[in-house]
Write a protein that holds these residues in place. Structure first.
Motif, PDB file in Angstrom:
ATOM      1  N   UNK A 530       0.868  -1.176   0.000  1.00  0.00           N
ATOM      2  CA  UNK A 530       0.000   0.000   0.000  1.00  0.00           C
ATOM      3  C   UNK A 530       0.902   1.222   0.000  1.00  0.00           C
ATOM      4  N   UNK A 531       0.544   2.228  -0.766  1.00  0.00           N
ATOM      5  CA  UNK A 531       1.407   3.400  -0.923  1.00  0.00           C
ATOM      6  C   UNK A 531       1.623   4.155   0.391  1.00  0.00           C
ATOM      7  N   UNK A 532       0.759   3.923   1.391  1.00  0.00           N
ATOM      8  CA  UNK A 532       0.923   4.580   2.679  1.00  0.00           C
ATOM      9  C   UNK A 532       2.083   3.992   3.481  1.00  0.00           C
ATOM     10  N   UNK A 533       2.476   2.779   3.133  1.00  0.00           N
ATOM     11  CA  UNK A 533       3.529   2.093   3.884  1.00  0.00           C
ATOM     12  C   UNK A 533       4.726   1.853   2.978  1.00  0.00           C
ATOM     13  N   UNK A 534       5.907   2.209   3.465  1.00  0.00           N
ATOM     14  CA  UNK A 534       7.116   2.054   2.667  1.00  0.00           C
ATOM     15  C   UNK A 534       7.457   0.581   2.447  1.00  0.00           C
ATOM     16  N   UNK A 535       7.232  -0.238   3.453  1.00  0.00           N
ATOM     17  CA  UNK A 535       7.576  -1.648   3.356  1.00  0.00           C
ATOM     18  C   UNK A 535       6.327  -2.500   3.167  1.00  0.00           C
ATOM     19  N   UNK A 536       6.548  -3.716   2.710  1.00  0.00           N
ATOM     20  CA  UNK A 536       5.440  -4.645   2.546  1.00  0.00           C
ATOM     21  C   UNK A 536       4.971  -5.162   3.903  1.00  0.00           C
ATOM     22  N   UNK A 537       3.682  -5.363   4.015  1.00  0.00           N
ATOM     23  CA  UNK A 537       3.097  -5.946   5.214  1.00  0.00           C
ATOM     24  C   UNK A 537       2.716  -7.391   4.912  1.00  0.00           C
ATOM     25  N   UNK A 538       2.812  -8.242   5.905  1.00  0.00           N
ATOM     26  CA  UNK A 538       2.562  -9.662   5.669  1.00  0.00           C
ATOM     27  C   UNK A 538       1.220 -10.095   6.249  1.00  0.00           C
ATOM     28  N   UNK A 539       0.487 -10.896   5.471  1.00  0.00           N
ATOM     29  CA  UNK A 539      -0.777 -11.487   5.906  1.00  0.00           C
ATOM     30  C   UNK A 539      -0.553 -12.994   6.008  1.00  0.00           C
ATOM     31  N   UNK A 540      -0.670 -13.550   7.226  1.00  0.00           N
ATOM     32  CA  UNK A 540      -0.358 -14.956   7.471  1.00  0.00           C
ATOM     33  C   UNK A 540      -1.637 -15.678   7.888  1.00  0.00           C
ATOM     34  N   UNK A 541      -1.802 -16.881   7.362  1.00  0.00           N
ATOM     35  CA  UNK A 541      -2.983 -17.674   7.666  1.00  0.00           C
ATOM     36  C   UNK A 541      -2.696 -18.779   8.658  1.00  0.00           C
ATOM     37  N   UNK A 569     -11.835  -9.854   7.060  1.00  0.00           N
ATOM     38  CA  UNK A 569     -11.385  -9.318   8.332  1.00  0.00           C
ATOM     39  C   UNK A 569     -10.059  -9.952   8.757  1.00  0.00           C
ATOM     40  N   UNK A 570      -9.254  -9.151   9.449  1.00  0.00           N
ATOM     41  CA  UNK A 570      -7.948  -9.634   9.918  1.00  0.00           C
ATOM     42  C   UNK A 570      -7.713  -9.144  11.342  1.00  0.00           C
ATOM     43  N   UNK A 571      -6.716  -9.767  11.995  1.00  0.00           N
ATOM     44  CA  UNK A 571      -6.271  -9.335  13.323  1.00  0.00           C
ATOM     45  C   UNK A 571      -4.903  -8.675  13.158  1.00  0.00           C
ATOM     46  N   UNK A 572      -4.763  -7.493  13.712  1.00  0.00           N
ATOM     47  CA  UNK A 572      -3.480  -6.781  13.671  1.00  0.00           C
ATOM     48  C   UNK A 572      -2.633  -7.217  14.865  1.00  0.00           C
ATOM     49  N   UNK A 573      -1.403  -7.637  14.602  1.00  0.00           N
ATOM     50  CA  UNK A 573      -0.501  -8.033  15.678  1.00  0.00           C
ATOM     51  C   UNK A 573      -0.115  -6.810  16.512  1.00  0.00           C
ATOM     52  N   UNK A 574      -0.159  -6.943  17.829  1.00  0.00           N
ATOM     53  CA  UNK A 574       0.216  -5.833  18.692  1.00  0.00           C
ATOM     54  C   UNK A 574       1.679  -5.468  18.513  1.00  0.00           C
ATOM     55  N   UNK A 575       2.505  -6.451  18.190  1.00  0.00           N
ATOM     56  CA  UNK A 575       3.913  -6.172  17.918  1.00  0.00           C
ATOM     57  C   UNK A 575       4.056  -5.260  16.704  1.00  0.00           C
ATOM     58  N   UNK A 576       3.275  -5.538  15.645  1.00  0.00           N
ATOM     59  CA  UNK A 576       3.315  -4.703  14.445  1.00  0.00           C
ATOM     60  C   UNK A 576       2.771  -3.309  14.721  1.00  0.00           C
ATOM     61  N   UNK A 577       1.875  -3.205  15.701  1.00  0.00           N
ATOM     62  CA  UNK A 577       1.300  -1.901  16.041  1.00  0.00           C
ATOM     63  C   UNK A 577       2.380  -0.929  16.506  1.00  0.00           C
ATOM     64  N   UNK A 578       3.460  -1.458  17.055  1.00  0.00           N
ATOM     65  CA  UNK A 578       4.563  -0.592  17.473  1.00  0.00           C
ATOM     66  C   UNK A 578       5.169   0.131  16.280  1.00  0.00           C
ATOM     67  N   UNK A 623      -2.973 -11.328  10.982  1.00  0.00           N
ATOM     68  CA  UNK A 623      -3.258 -12.742  11.171  1.00  0.00           C
ATOM     69  C   UNK A 623      -4.699 -13.005  10.773  1.00  0.00           C
ATOM     70  N   UNK A 624      -4.920 -14.125  10.099  1.00  0.00           N
ATOM     71  CA  UNK A 624      -6.272 -14.479   9.686  1.00  0.00           C
ATOM     72  C   UNK A 624      -6.368 -15.990   9.520  1.00  0.00           C
TER      73      UNK A 624
END
Length: 821
Positions: A530-541, A569-578, A623-624
């Motif tokens: 996403x253009x708002x984020x410089x790095x790629x974000x990971x979606x893990x199942x 819907x997904x769950x955002x990791x609290x670690x990633x929230x940092x 996480x999903x």
């Protein structure tokens, strides 16, 4: 005033046993006040000295700096010194990562880069290598020899196609075990090589620098200055890296000031409580002596001075002895401490450097200020402890002083008595006669007991085995090998890997068939953009086996596994929230991702925020459900395989896994339980040693208080006990009564310590679990530590009671009855 001084000195001689106890208390407190800050500051100073010996000396560095910006920085007067580093290429090697690096002279100095022999490259075809590097590349050579090196240039788009070039070896560097363990080497090339072989648009530097500093500079001030310079030269703040260890070792770190103050306050509080409780108990019964002096004409001021000088005379002998004992303790504790730690961390450069520094006495950890601090605080605590006895002795009238027994004034009322007396009632009568003394004794011992139980609870929860288990999901973790931007290996791009993914159902069944494997869990993954984020974000199942874990870990919002399976819907990791604090529950974001060679979009809603262990999250952002991730792609998006074995470590199984990965190709054994266990075990060894030494000292405080209270209680009641024995109290009954009194102090202390300590220990566990401190996941009650505390206190109480009872037998009844006359 000579009379006052002589009277105080005579009191010391007349009350030798009492002042010996007081002296022991002051001695031990001085020892604590000297050793605790001495060890604390000594460890810090030794670590800082080791950091200065091992770590590079730059203050910070800026990454991805263009040649023009680098020139502008060099022309600026805001940097004291500046060096340039450029990583133009990597050597082609399937097993090792070998960087080709250019350093200018200043950068080499700031990084402490030294050659074993030869000189740094100057010509376009000169290179510096090491024996280990040559071996890794399958080459041989010495200084002056020519070697042919295959390499891949690093461009803005990633790794370019491979090239080959002849280099002349002009220097050699020394290898370390870390190079081989991490399979990481570096070769030095010249600036001419960079300029001739690479276009200016592809050249970017790492700028290493030092700031102009003053002696009062703080690390926070320096970091702010680095950020200001970065902003002034349009360098993104994310490209700033601070040499934190070096700055902390050489400049004032504001974050350490509150910590040091807190530790010192704990020590001072322990000393004040200890000496005050001892003086209060021992001085209460000396008021009668001062009443006699007042009756023959002593003024209030003189009475205060007698009490004060007697205490200071005792301190004058005890404090130097405590300082000498503290000196001997520090001289012995540091070599022993780092000898033990170095046995477990032989490969740790800092620990090795510290051991050498201690062995060669390169750092002075005995300082004049430490002696003055310990002596000053000890004198202060003695003075504070004497204020109450001084006030009582000076204020009370001579007649009241002669009758004073420390029980305080009581109003009119009916005194409760007993028709029949027994040992239990006698014990209760003595304890209740001076409730304040009893409470002060129990509270002073309980404070150290609570701290002991709290720290023990934290240490019991920080188990290396469990910390290792929380850092990995299962016992082994296999990962698909991918690499972005490598033109030489486009097949390693994730968009290509998923079309020919080696982590197939057949491979997984083969792993499950290995001896020792109980089950496996495959985790598909899709990188999101996403253009708002410089790095790629990971979606893990995650499969349905993780449904309960995912739902229980939610700390904000609400979502069920069934809702996750629907795919929106997904769950955002609290670690990633940092790292992405702008994200919140309810956000709906449209991401782009690669489905093979096709770019697709997917709108996802953050339904909840979850707090999970490191092993579960493993750096994933979202996480999903496993089925939701698989539904997003027509290809195989399996990224990792968690393997659960019947043993935490099985050497044969690990070899079989490595062989299976090599046979399949494109898969590696990324992590294991054993690797995490070894890391946690070595990292916690120093913490365990430091904490238990500190707890041992606190235990001495706790034991000392009880010892003083019991001995003093008997000492001042010699006359009373003698009269009781004169009317029929047997020696056996006397010892039994003393045991009951001691048992009351012991049980009262243990009750407060265990109950409050368990509560505060559990609060610490909750905090540590929430913030992933030391990998703590489960609460373990410190049963062994508490049993040890109980056994030691009860044994000491029984020994004291028996010893005091025997000492009383050495005196005749008449001597005891006439005591204090």
């Amino acid at each position: 005033m000579k009379t006052v001084t002589r009277t105080a000195f005579s009191n010391i001689r007349a009350n030798k046993s009492r002042n010996i106890l007081t002296g022991i208390a002051i001695f031990l407190t001085t020892l604590l006040l000297f050793v605790i800050p001495g060890v604390g500051f000594g460890v810090v100073n030794l670590e800082f000295a080791a950091v200065n010996q091992v770590y590079p000396t730059f203050h910070g560095l800026y990454r991805d700096v263009s040649p023009q910006t680098a020139q502008n920085l060099k022309a600026s007067d805001r940097l004291e010194s500046m060096g340039l580093r450029c990583d133009p290429a990597v050597m082609v090697n399937e097993t090792y990562t070998i960087s080709m690096v250019y350093l200018d002279e200043t950068c080499a100095e700031l990084n402490k880069s030294e050659l074993a022999e030869g000189h740094f490259p100057q010509k376009e075809n000169e290179i510096v290598v090491s024996e280990g590097l040559l071996k890794a590349m399958g080459l041989e050579g010495r200084i002056g020899d020519t070697i042919r090196v295959p390499y891949q240039p690093i461009t803005n788009e990633g790794l370019d196609y491979s090239r080959e070039k002849d280099f002349v070896i002009c220097g050699m560097t020394a290898d370390s075990q870390i190079n081989e363990d991490k399979k990481l080497y570096s070769a030095f090339v010249s600036e001419e090589f960079v300029k001739q072989d690479f276009p200016v648009t592809d050249i970017s530097y790492r700028v290493y620098f030092r700031l102009p500093t003053v002696s009062s500079a703080t690390t926070d001030d320096m970091e702010e200055e680095m950020k200001d310079i970065a902003a002034a030269f349009e360098i993104p703040e994310d490209n700033l890296m601070v040499n934190t260890e070096y700055l902390a070792a050489n400049y004032v770190d504001p974050s350490t000031i509150p910590m040091i103050i807190m530790i010192m306050l704990i020590v001072v509080l322990a000393g004040v409580i200890t000496i005050y409780s001892i003086y209060y108990v021992s001085m209460i019964h000396k008021v009668q002596e001062y009443g006699r002096l007042k009756a023959i004409g002593a003024t209030k001021h003189q009475i205060r001075q007698i009490v004060l000088r007697e205490g200071f005379f005792t301190a004058a002998f005890a404090i130097p002895a405590g300082l000498l004992a503290g000196t001997a303790t520090l001289e012995g504790v540091f070599p022993l401490m780092y000898k033990i730690i170095n046995a477990d961390k032989k490969e740790d450069m800092v620990i090795t450097a510290i051991s050498e520094i201690v062995k060669n006495h390169k750092v002075q950890y005995l300082h004049a200020w430490l002696y003055f601090l310990a002596a000053g605080v000890a004198l202060m605590t003695v003075y504070l402890s004497l204020l109450k006895p001084m006030k009582i002795a000076a204020r009370i009238s001579p007649i009241e002083a002669l009758r004073y027994n420390g029980e305080g004034r009581k109003g009119k009322g009916t005194r409760k008595g007993y028709e029949y007396l027994n040992l239990f009632r006698l014990t209760c009568s003595n304890l209740s006669r001076n409730k304040k003394r009893t409470v002060i004794t129990i509270v002073s011992m309980a404070i150290t007991g609570v701290f002991f139980v709290t720290v023990s609870a934290g240490l019991s929860c920080a188990a290396p085995r469990e910390s290792a288990a929380s850092s990995i999901d299962g016992q082994y973790y296999l990962s698909v090998i991918t690499e972005s931007g490598n033109k030489e290996h486009p097949e390693l791009e994730w968009s290509q890997v998923q079309q020919n993914n080696p982590l197939t159902p057949e491979f997984i069944r083969g792993i499950e068939s290995l001896d020792g494997v109980e089950k496996t869990e495959v985790k598909p993954c899709i990188p999101l953009k996403n253009k708002k984020f410089e790095e790629q974000l990971s979606l893990v199942g995650y499969s349905e086996n993780y449904a309960e874990i995912l739902e229980k870990g939610i700390v904000e919002g609400k979502v069920t596994y069934e809702e996750l399976q629907k795919g929106n819907k997904v769950i955002l990791s609290k670690t990633a929230l940092h790292w992405y604090p702008e994200l919140k529950v309810g956000d709906k974001i449209t991401f782009q991702y690669s489905d093979g060679n096709v770019e697709k979009e997917k709108s996802l809603e953050i339904a909840a925020i979850g707090n999970y262990s490191e092993g579960i999250v493993n750096y994933s952002t979202f996480l999903t459900a496993k089925s939701a991730v698989n539904a997003m792609s027509q290809y195989n998006v399996n990224d990792a395989l968690s393997i659960f074995a019947d043993k935490d470590y099985d050497a044969e199984l690990e070899k079989a896994l490595v062989a299976a990965c090599e046979k399949a190709g494109g898969i590696e054994l990324a992590d294991s339980w054993q690797k995490g266990y070894e890391e946690y075990k070595t990292s916690m060894s120093f913490m365990y040693l430091s904490c238990y030494v500190f707890l041992g000292i606190l235990g001495v405080i706790c034991m000392m208080n009880m010892m003083n209270t019991m001995i003093n209680s008997i000492h001042v009641r010699k006359k009373e006990l003698g009269m009781m024995q004169a009317i029929g109290l047997s020696d056996k009954q006397l010892v039994k009564m003393l045991n009951l009194e001691g048992l009351f102090y012991t049980m009262g202390t243990l009750l407060c310590s265990v109950s409050l300590g368990s509560f505060t220990g559990y609060l610490f566990f909750l905090y540590a679990k929430e913030n992933h401190i030391m990998g703590i996941q489960y609460f373990h009650y410190p049963t062994q530590a508490i049993l040890g505390l109980i056994i030691v206190m009860i044994l000491l109480q029984v020994i004291l009671s028996t010893a005091i009872g025997k000492s009383l037998k050495k005196e005749s009844l008449m001597e005891r009855i006439r005591f204090s006359e």
